[in-house]
Scaffold this motif. Structure first.
Motif, PDB file in Angstrom:
ATOM      1  N   SER A 115       0.840  -1.198   0.000  1.00 45.91           N
ATOM      2  CA  SER A 115       0.000   0.000   0.000  1.00 45.91           C
ATOM      3  C   SER A 115       0.877   1.249   0.000  1.00 45.91           C
ATOM      4  O   SER A 115       2.097   1.174   0.136  1.00 45.91           O
ATOM      5  CB  SER A 115      -0.922  -0.009   1.214  1.00 45.91           C
ATOM      6  OG  SER A 115      -0.156  -0.014   2.404  1.00 45.91           O
ATOM      7  N   LEU A 117       0.851   5.396   1.523  1.00 46.77           N
ATOM      8  CA  LEU A 117       0.280   6.442   2.356  1.00 46.77           C
ATOM      9  C   LEU A 117       1.293   7.566   2.350  1.00 46.77           C
ATOM     10  O   LEU A 117       2.415   7.391   2.818  1.00 46.77           O
ATOM     11  CB  LEU A 117       0.031   5.955   3.786  1.00 46.77           C
ATOM     12  CG  LEU A 117      -0.420   7.010   4.793  1.00 46.77           C
ATOM     13  CD1 LEU A 117      -1.765   7.611   4.397  1.00 46.77           C
ATOM     14  CD2 LEU A 117      -0.492   6.411   6.188  1.00 46.77           C
ATOM     15  N   GLU A 118       0.919   8.704   1.799  1.00 50.61           N
ATOM     16  CA  GLU A 118       1.858   9.813   1.677  1.00 50.61           C
ATOM     17  C   GLU A 118       1.127  11.135   1.822  1.00 50.61           C
ATOM     18  O   GLU A 118       0.072  11.339   1.226  1.00 50.61           O
ATOM     19  CB  GLU A 118       2.560   9.753   0.322  1.00 50.61           C
ATOM     20  CG  GLU A 118       3.680  10.732   0.156  1.00 50.61           C
ATOM     21  CD  GLU A 118       4.900  10.443   1.029  1.00 50.61           C
ATOM     22  OE1 GLU A 118       5.658  11.394   1.290  1.00 50.61           O
ATOM     23  OE2 GLU A 118       5.095   9.290   1.439  1.00 50.61           O
ATOM     24  N   GLU A 119       1.691  12.014   2.623  1.00 49.86           N
ATOM     25  CA  GLU A 119       1.176  13.373   2.747  1.00 49.86           C
ATOM     26  C   GLU A 119       2.123  14.275   1.961  1.00 49.86           C
ATOM     27  O   GLU A 119       3.343  14.154   2.084  1.00 49.86           O
ATOM     28  CB  GLU A 119       1.117  13.794   4.209  1.00 49.86           C
ATOM     29  CG  GLU A 119       0.328  15.054   4.438  1.00 49.86           C
ATOM     30  CD  GLU A 119       0.107  15.343   5.912  1.00 49.86           C
ATOM     31  OE1 GLU A 119      -1.008  15.771   6.251  1.00 49.86           O
ATOM     32  OE2 GLU A 119       1.040  15.158   6.718  1.00 49.86           O
ATOM     33  N   GLN A 133      -3.327  14.147   1.455  1.00 51.49           N
ATOM     34  CA  GLN A 133      -2.878  12.807   1.799  1.00 51.49           C
ATOM     35  C   GLN A 133      -3.427  11.843   0.765  1.00 51.49           C
ATOM     36  O   GLN A 133      -4.630  11.822   0.502  1.00 51.49           O
ATOM     37  CB  GLN A 133      -3.369  12.390   3.182  1.00 51.49           C
ATOM     38  CG  GLN A 133      -2.851  11.009   3.585  1.00 51.49           C
ATOM     39  CD  GLN A 133      -3.414  10.568   4.906  1.00 51.49           C
ATOM     40  OE1 GLN A 133      -4.547  10.097   4.961  1.00 51.49           O
ATOM     41  NE2 GLN A 133      -2.631  10.721   5.964  1.00 51.49           N
ATOM     42  N   ARG A 135      -3.743   7.843  -0.209  1.00 53.98           N
ATOM     43  CA  ARG A 135      -3.710   6.511   0.396  1.00 53.98           C
ATOM     44  C   ARG A 135      -4.244   5.534  -0.637  1.00 53.98           C
ATOM     45  O   ARG A 135      -5.285   5.781  -1.242  1.00 53.98           O
ATOM     46  CB  ARG A 135      -4.598   6.502   1.636  1.00 53.98           C
ATOM     47  CG  ARG A 135      -4.740   5.173   2.310  1.00 53.98           C
ATOM     48  CD  ARG A 135      -5.704   5.257   3.482  1.00 53.98           C
ATOM     49  NE  ARG A 135      -5.261   6.190   4.482  1.00 53.98           N
ATOM     50  CZ  ARG A 135      -4.754   5.828   5.678  1.00 53.98           C
ATOM     51  NH1 ARG A 135      -4.667   4.564   5.989  1.00 53.98           N
ATOM     52  NH2 ARG A 135      -4.373   6.739   6.537  1.00 53.98           N
ATOM     53  N   ARG A 137      -3.692   1.233  -2.578  1.00 54.28           N
ATOM     54  CA  ARG A 137      -3.247  -0.162  -2.501  1.00 54.28           C
ATOM     55  C   ARG A 137      -3.108  -0.708  -3.909  1.00 54.28           C
ATOM     56  O   ARG A 137      -3.839  -0.324  -4.809  1.00 54.28           O
ATOM     57  CB  ARG A 137      -4.280  -0.969  -1.725  1.00 54.28           C
ATOM     58  CG  ARG A 137      -3.890  -2.399  -1.515  1.00 54.28           C
ATOM     59  CD  ARG A 137      -4.770  -3.039  -0.464  1.00 54.28           C
ATOM     60  NE  ARG A 137      -4.378  -4.398  -0.239  1.00 54.28           N
ATOM     61  CZ  ARG A 137      -3.384  -4.778   0.557  1.00 54.28           C
ATOM     62  NH1 ARG A 137      -2.702  -3.891   1.217  1.00 54.28           N
ATOM     63  NH2 ARG A 137      -3.091  -6.052   0.704  1.00 54.28           N
TER      64      ARG A 137
END
Length: 172
Positions: A115, A117-119, A133, A135, A137
């Motif tokens: 997956s 997840l990055e801001e 953000q 997010r 997969r």
């Protein structure tokens, strides 16, 4: 009702459902099975996404086509019709200091089948920036090959400012 964005900027969030979103006919996902695509669930999902001001995105890895809904384009500060559906167009909207992190996270997700997840910051046409953000997969085909990376995008500008203020308050 809009949400307050960066220093008085408003991240527009209205109640129109994203008409560009289409329910998938079938999924193969490494991990928990997503919601069954019945019409009732899908309608509720669209309503919830729109109420939360969350956009959706889907990257066809082999075809190199990145699809955004209307909300994701708005969050990035552009009109959906102005987005050409390439990873390069997306990265051009990202703050230059954050683009390498996004590219590295995508590469890791594609290598591991995991997956993301990055801001990150996006640069708006008026010169301001917002924190978003992403997010998502990876999605595989029947043979286990990663064919898509799909997920959601949300504005975290207010939350980011609140965290920064709390950090400054704790330092004093």
């Amino acid at each position: 009702m809009g949400r307050t964005g960066n220093r008085g900027q408003s991240a527009h969030c209205d109640a129109r459902p994203p008409a560009e979103t289409v329910a998938p006919a079938s999924w193969h996902v490494d991990g928990p099975t997503p919601l069954a695509p019945d019409a009732n669930t899908f309608d509720h999902l669209l309503l919830a996404l729109d109420a939360a001001c969350v956009g959706v995105w889907d990257w066809d890895v082999a075809g190199e086509t990145l699809r955004w809904d209307r909300r994701t384009a708005e969050l990035h500060g552009i009109d959906l019709d102005a987005f050409d559906g390439t990873m390069e167009a997306f990265l051009a909207l990202v703050h230059p200091g954050d683009a390498p992190n996004i590219q590295a996270r995508i590469a890791m997700a594609l290598a591991s089948g995991g997956s993301i997840l990055e801001e990150y910051r996006v640069m708006r046409p008026d010169g301001s920036h917002a924190w978003l953000q992403g997010r998502g997969r990876t999605i595989t085909n029947a043979t286990g090959q990663i064919v898509r990376l799909a997920g959601v995008c949300a504005d975290t500008t207010e939350l980011r400012h609140e965290r920064e203020q709390a950090g400054r308050a704790m330092q004093h």
